[in-house]
Design a protein around this motif. Sequence first.
Motif, short mmCIF file in Angstrom:
data_model
loop_
_atom_site.label_atom_id
_atom_site.label_comp_id
_atom_site.label_asym_id
_atom_site.label_seq_id
_atom_site.Cartn_x
_atom_site.Cartn_y
_atom_site.Cartn_z
N SER A 191 0.83 -1.20 0.00
CA SER A 191 0.00 0.00 0.00
C SER A 191 0.86 1.25 0.00
CB SER A 191 -0.93 0.00 1.21
OG SER A 191 -0.20 0.26 2.38
N VAL A 192 2.01 1.15 0.68
CA VAL A 192 2.90 2.30 0.71
C VAL A 192 3.41 2.60 -0.70
CG1 VAL A 192 5.15 3.14 1.49
CG2 VAL A 192 3.59 2.06 3.11
N ALA A 193 3.78 1.52 -1.41
CA ALA A 193 4.28 1.70 -2.77
C ALA A 193 3.20 2.32 -3.64
CB ALA A 193 4.72 0.36 -3.35
N GLN A 194 1.96 1.79 -3.45
CA GLN A 194 0.85 2.34 -4.25
C GLN A 194 0.69 3.84 -3.98
OE1 GLN A 194 -2.80 0.36 -3.59
NE2 GLN A 194 -2.42 -1.19 -5.17
N GLU A 195 0.73 4.13 -2.71
CA GLU A 195 0.57 5.53 -2.31
C GLU A 195 1.65 6.38 -2.98
OE1 GLU A 195 -1.17 7.20 1.67
OE2 GLU A 195 -1.93 5.74 0.27
N GLY A 196 2.87 5.85 -2.91
CA GLY A 196 4.00 6.55 -3.50
C GLY A 196 3.76 6.81 -4.98
N GLN A 197 3.21 5.78 -5.65
CA GLN A 197 2.93 5.95 -7.08
C GLN A 197 1.92 7.08 -7.28
OE1 GLN A 197 1.71 2.18 -8.51
NE2 GLN A 197 3.78 1.55 -9.05
N LYS A 198 0.93 7.03 -6.42
CA LYS A 198 -0.11 8.06 -6.53
C LYS A 198 0.50 9.46 -6.39
CE LYS A 198 -4.26 6.05 -4.77
NZ LYS A 198 -5.00 5.91 -3.52
N GLN A 200 3.53 10.30 -6.92
CA GLN A 200 4.34 10.61 -8.10
C GLN A 200 3.46 11.10 -9.24
OE1 GLN A 200 6.76 7.36 -9.24
NE2 GLN A 200 8.56 8.13 -8.15
N LEU A 201 2.36 10.38 -9.41
CA LEU A 201 1.44 10.76 -10.48
C LEU A 201 0.99 12.21 -10.29
CD1 LEU A 201 -0.08 9.54 -12.92
CD2 LEU A 201 -2.01 9.23 -11.38
N LYS A 202 0.68 12.47 -9.05
CA LYS A 202 0.19 13.82 -8.75
C LYS A 202 1.27 14.86 -9.08
CE LYS A 202 -1.89 16.47 -5.01
NZ LYS A 202 -0.75 17.35 -4.82
N LYS A 203 2.51 14.52 -8.70
CA LYS A 203 3.63 15.42 -8.98
C LYS A 203 3.73 15.68 -10.47
CE LYS A 203 5.46 15.76 -4.87
NZ LYS A 203 6.10 14.59 -4.25
N ARG A 204 3.61 14.56 -11.23
CA ARG A 204 3.74 14.72 -12.67
C ARG A 204 2.67 15.67 -13.21
NH1 ARG A 204 3.41 9.22 -14.95
NH2 ARG A 204 4.60 8.60 -13.13
N MET A 205 1.45 15.45 -12.67
CA MET A 205 0.36 16.34 -13.10
C MET A 205 0.69 17.78 -12.77
SD MET A 205 -2.35 14.24 -13.94
CE MET A 205 -3.91 14.71 -13.27
N ASP A 206 1.25 17.96 -11.58
CA ASP A 206 1.62 19.31 -11.16
C ASP A 206 2.60 19.92 -12.13
OD1 ASP A 206 -0.04 19.28 -9.10
OD2 ASP A 206 1.46 19.05 -7.51
N ARG A 207 3.59 19.08 -12.51
CA ARG A 207 4.62 19.58 -13.43
C ARG A 207 3.97 19.99 -14.74
NH1 ARG A 207 8.44 16.45 -10.93
NH2 ARG A 207 7.99 14.52 -12.01
N ALA A 208 3.05 19.11 -15.21
CA ALA A 208 2.37 19.43 -16.48
C ALA A 208 1.66 20.77 -16.36
CB ALA A 208 1.37 18.33 -16.82
N ALA A 209 1.01 20.94 -15.21
CA ALA A 209 0.29 22.22 -14.99
C ALA A 209 1.26 23.38 -15.01
CB ALA A 209 -0.44 22.18 -13.67
N ALA A 210 2.42 23.20 -14.39
CA ALA A 210 3.42 24.27 -14.33
C ALA A 210 3.90 24.62 -15.73
CB ALA A 210 4.59 23.84 -13.46
N ALA A 211 4.16 23.55 -16.53
CA ALA A 211 4.63 23.80 -17.90
C ALA A 211 3.59 24.60 -18.66
CB ALA A 211 4.89 22.47 -18.60
N GLU A 212 2.35 24.20 -18.43
CA GLU A 212 1.25 24.89 -19.11
C GLU A 212 1.24 26.37 -18.72
OE1 GLU A 212 -2.30 25.41 -21.32
OE2 GLU A 212 -0.67 23.94 -21.36
N ARG A 213 1.45 26.61 -17.43
CA ARG A 213 1.46 27.98 -16.93
C ARG A 213 2.56 28.79 -17.60
NH1 ARG A 213 0.42 26.37 -11.89
NH2 ARG A 213 2.58 26.41 -11.18
N GLN A 214 3.72 28.12 -17.70
CA GLN A 214 4.87 28.79 -18.30
C GLN A 214 4.55 29.20 -19.75
OE1 GLN A 214 7.34 29.48 -16.48
NE2 GLN A 214 8.59 30.47 -18.02
N ARG A 215 3.93 28.21 -20.44
CA ARG A 215 3.60 28.45 -21.84
C ARG A 215 2.66 29.66 -21.95
NH1 ARG A 215 0.26 26.97 -25.47
NH2 ARG A 215 -1.12 25.94 -23.98
N GLN A 216 1.68 29.66 -21.06
CA GLN A 216 0.71 30.75 -21.10
C GLN A 216 1.39 32.09 -20.85
OE1 GLN A 216 -2.34 29.79 -18.34
NE2 GLN A 216 -3.54 28.62 -19.84
#
Lengths: 353, 375
Positions: A191-198, A200-216
């Motif tokens: 469960s800890v590993a799963q959580e960690g994955q989650k 990470q996924l969230k981080k990635r989404m955050d990064r995507a959002a940041a990139a989008e912000r930069q582009r804007q």
Amino acid sequence: MSRLAQPKPIPLPKRSGGGDAQDVCESCVDRIFSHGPSQCPIPGCRKTLRKHRFREQTFEDIQVEREVDIRKRVAAVFNRREDDFESLRDYNDYLNEVEDITFNLINNIDLEDTQKKFDKYQAAHEEEIMENASLAEKERMQFAAGQKAEREQAKQRRDAARREEAEEKREVLEGKKDVLNRLASGQDAESVAQEGQKVQLKKRMDRAAAAERQRQLQQQTASAPSGARNGSSNLVIKGLKAKTKKTAEPEAPIDPFGGLSFEGRKYYSLQDDYVWVGVQETKTDALIGAGGYDVSSFTSRALCEAFAGLGVFVGEEMEGRERREEDGNKVVTKGAELVAQGREKKVKIEDPF
Amino acid sequence: MTHALSEDDIYRTSTQYRLWSFSPESLSALRKKTHDLALERAQRYTGNDEPVEFLTQEEELRLVQRYCGQIRTTSDHFKWPVNVKATAVQYLTRFYLTNSTLTYPPKEIYKTVLFLACKTEATHMTLSEYARRISTEAEVVLAPEYKVMQALRFTLDVRQPFRGLKGALMELLNLAEGMVGGEELQAQMLDVPPPPQGTKTQWKHPGAGKVGAEQLHDRIQAAYSAARNLLDAPALLTDVYLLYTPSQILLAALHLADEPLTSFYLSTKLPTSSLTWPKILATVSACADMLASFSPPQVLTKDERNALEGKLERCRDPSTRDLVQAFAAMRQDGSGEEGEGVRKRRKLEREKSQKEGEDLFGPSLQRPKANGAGG
């Protein structure tokens, strides 16, 4: 001693009439001119020179240095702008003439005449020259300010990016630490590993959002008004109309009475002041006025009440309403009727409070 | 698209106009109906063993009037504002339009009504303070309160002529100063004939010579205070509030106080050629007649009241005899028995939905009930 080892040569000063320039080394200038004006050290030249008119050379080629000097001097005098002319043709003719004078001065052609022309023009148009010079100065300042603002913006963007990056790093570290802590405290590894994955996924989404912000952000800069763009490119585009921002229509004030006004007075008109003692005393009483009470709210209300219903003939108007009135009475008398039937206990009026 | 309301339109929006204004015929019809209903009901609870003498409609009215007077003296005794007095009296009058004294003797109602008026007219005091002042029990004050509210149709606004009278005074004084219609009106006002003998105002014409600005000022003030007195006693103890508008009442009072002055004042308001002019004059003088016809001895004396109440005691409705206990029982009912029923029903519903929720595809769909909460 080779020439390279000598102190930096200083060109001879410009001379009126576009005379020669010659380079002399710094120590020679010190030596020859330290005791005041003296004759030119170049053989055959008899001009008197002064120390303060020597200066450092910018260009290697002394001829180029001289030409730049002359061009600067001419441009400072012939500083008319295109707006001053009726047509482009006139302006071009003017430029042509200025170039003729400059060329003559540089190449020592008709030196006497040209210099005279130049001086005459300068004397005749002193005021206009000053005016145009100040205009040019103002433009230069504006340009500089624009550039400065743009630099500031860029710096802010860079800072924001840096902050975001640091934040990201910190989060990654924290995530790792969290996972370790959980494992250490004996939680289920899966469960800890799963959580960690989650996470990470969230981080990635955050990064995507940041990139989008930069582009804007970049898009925003690209579409910024042309005035700002002038700062970075060296081309100043004139005659662009400044875009006026359309401000949104201000919201209409709320009308609490839904379009009804109480100004339809029939029987009286309000006066600014009333001589009645009651009004006067209230008006001068600091205790009452301090709270913001305005005695006119009393006078308008009193007068409205004095005549509200003067033209209402209750007897007549009620006859027309008789039927509705009876319906209403049924409701009211119902309670009494229920009492009459001895069923009062059943009528429950719940305590509304 | 604003719609300008005239003063009359503003008055027509009030509940006093919509619910508590009557033509003289409809008013007496309503009272008769209430009285007849009470008598009909009385037949049931008295049985036929012995003949009981009931209060007549006239006696009922006079008893209520006596308690209106009682409210006035109580309110004056505690020096409450005149608004409290007027509102409480109107509440009592309105209450007995649809309720009979046989069902609810005014002796039990008037304290509640006065307390309610204190609340609506912003003369705040706690219930215990109020009960202590009029030396009674708090429950006695509270018990009939819902009944009263219901009978008032939950409308608590009473339009009164007192502030309006001040407005008229203000404007009259400005007229006298020549600030309203200019010097011309001022001169006309000085020429207004003196009030005839027998009017209520204290002001007397100085006799020789013309009236000066100073005397005019006194005349207006005297007319105001006379009118103010009229608005206090006769206006509260007659039916004028139900039959006329506050504006008409105050002008009627001014009319009684100083007739020529009031006529002049009215003539500055409306052109005499206007269609409503004679009607307004007629209405105001009818109202004035009603006020003038009142005389203090009409009100029951204490002995008369005691006699009437003794008679009432023999014929009153026994089911409302103990309002306090009924009130307490109702409260008990509301919080105890019924609460339990609701709890039981809710529990059943909860269990049912839980059972259905455990089905594989959830509970079955239901049509909304036709007669849902509307009943």
